[in-house]
Scaffold this motif. Structure first.
Motif, PDB file in Angstrom:
ATOM      1  N   SER A 228     -71.692 -14.559  34.862  1.00 27.24           N
ATOM      2  CA  SER A 228     -71.493 -15.792  35.616  1.00 27.24           C
ATOM      3  C   SER A 228     -72.107 -15.694  37.006  1.00 27.24           C
ATOM      4  O   SER A 228     -71.941 -14.687  37.706  1.00 27.24           O
ATOM      5  N   ASP A 229     -72.836 -16.746  37.375  1.00 25.20           N
ATOM      6  CA  ASP A 229     -73.369 -16.811  38.728  1.00 25.20           C
ATOM      7  C   ASP A 229     -73.199 -18.228  39.258  1.00 25.20           C
ATOM      8  O   ASP A 229     -72.668 -19.108  38.575  1.00 25.20           O
ATOM      9  N   GLY A 230     -73.637 -18.457  40.478  1.00 27.65           N
ATOM     10  CA  GLY A 230     -73.397 -19.727  41.139  1.00 27.65           C
ATOM     11  C   GLY A 230     -74.141 -20.887  40.491  1.00 27.65           C
ATOM     12  O   GLY A 230     -75.219 -20.722  39.913  1.00 27.65           O
ATOM     13  N   THR A 254     -69.205 -21.663  39.416  1.00 31.60           N
ATOM     14  CA  THR A 254     -69.943 -20.611  38.711  1.00 31.60           C
ATOM     15  C   THR A 254     -70.010 -20.964  37.231  1.00 31.60           C
ATOM     16  O   THR A 254     -69.210 -21.763  36.725  1.00 31.60           O
TER      17      THR A 254
END
Length: 323
Positions: A228-230, A254
């Motif tokens: 998970s990232d922004g 996210t």
């Protein structure tokens, strides 16, 4: 104190301002309007500051009354607006007096509309914003969608003229412009080319969080799961179903799906306003071009707001009488 009384209301109406800034690191979504230019024009037409809170609605508006005279304006697109037997026009401001009922019908050829009231909707700010985030029950009026019987406090309204746009605010046409990435390397060259050649159908599966796109199925050869990232407004996620998901105003901060591209900010309101069932396609541009287009649009909007036309009759909102 002045109030706006909600007599009837559509199913997707909330209080919004320009949203919460700088809190993504804490997992707090920005929220705010789906169509920022229409929101800003509505506030300008009634003499509000650009970040004053207004009502955003989808599909159908509702009916409203007041306890003190105010100026009102409805923007977003074509819509039937009535004040008693009088028919009003969108993109113009009018006086709403106690005893009158403002009725806003169904939007035509768009999805999101805005009702601005002079003085702004004066609900208590939460984390620096009056914007509603429905999924977390944050902000707005009791953290929820509006319902019949709600009484929304209004700020102090200054006297002023009823205004109209000198020229209609028109959205650009053509493909929705996108910037590649940030995980475009999860998709083969052939998949990315096919994505740009394909037509997609705007699904009825949509809300303030995201819009689903049907039709062409997109396969991520590099896997449909990532750490998970922004996310940002306009991120186009591709889950294992292959149905692209465009993240909108009330998105999560996210996400764990690869993002093939991001809708250019300048075109995000246009995508938000495309009715379900319509076909859309995409065109790739550079980040630099996307920034230039946004700067140009913001400049054009400022110029338009600086040249609003005073209508023949003006009203002193404090007294509700022609001046």
């Amino acid at each position: 104190m002045s109030f706006l009384v909600v007599e009837q209301i559509g199913p997707m109406a909330t209080v919004q301002d320009l949203g919460r800034k700088g809190l993504h690191h804490a997992g707090v979504s920005s929220s705010g309007p789906m169509d920022i230019p229409s929101f800003r024009i509505a506030n300008a037409l009634v003499g509000n500051g650009e970040n004053s809170a207004a009502i955003e609605f989808a599909g159908t508006g509702g009916s409203f009354s007041v306890v003190k005279p105010v100026r009102i304006a409805v923007t977003g697109g074509g819509v039937d607006i009535r004040l008693g037997k009088q028919r009003l026009l969108p993109w113009e401001s009018y006086v709403l007096l106690p005893g009158d009922v403002l009725a806003i019908g169904a939007l035509r050829d768009c999805v999101w509309g805005y009702l601005a009231i002079s003085g702004g909707v004066d609900v208590v700010p939460v984390l620096g914003s009056r914007a509603t985030h429905v999924r977390t029950g944050l902000g707005g009026h009791e953290g929820r969608r509006l319902q019949a019987g709600d009484r929304l406090p209004l700020g102090d309204a200054s006297a002023g003229a009823n205004l109209a746009l000198r020229q209609p605010w028109r959205r650009s046409g053509g493909p929705i412009r996108i910037v590649s990435g940030p995980q475009d390397d999860y998709f083969s060259v052939e998949t990315r080319r096919a994505f740009l050649k394909a037509s997609f159908v705007v699904s009825p599966a949509r809300d303030r969080m995201a819009q689903m796109l049907d039709g062409h199925v997109v396969h991520a050869e590099g896997a449909h799961d990532i750490v998970s990232d922004g996310t940002c407004a306009g991120s186009i996620q591709v889950p294992a179903s292959g149905r692209p998901i465009v993240l909108m105003a009330e998105r999560q901060t996210t996400g764990g799906y690869p993002k093939i591209a991001t809708v250019a900010t300048v075109d995000l309101p246009r995508l938000a306003q495309i009715p379900s069932g319509r076909t859309v396609c995409f065109a790739s541009i550079s980040q630099e071009n996307a920034e230039e287009l946004l700067i140009a649009e913001r400049s054009a909007l400022r110029q338009r707001l600086a040249t609003l036309v005073e209508k023949p009759e003006t009203y002193d909102v404090s007294g509700g009488l022609p001046s």
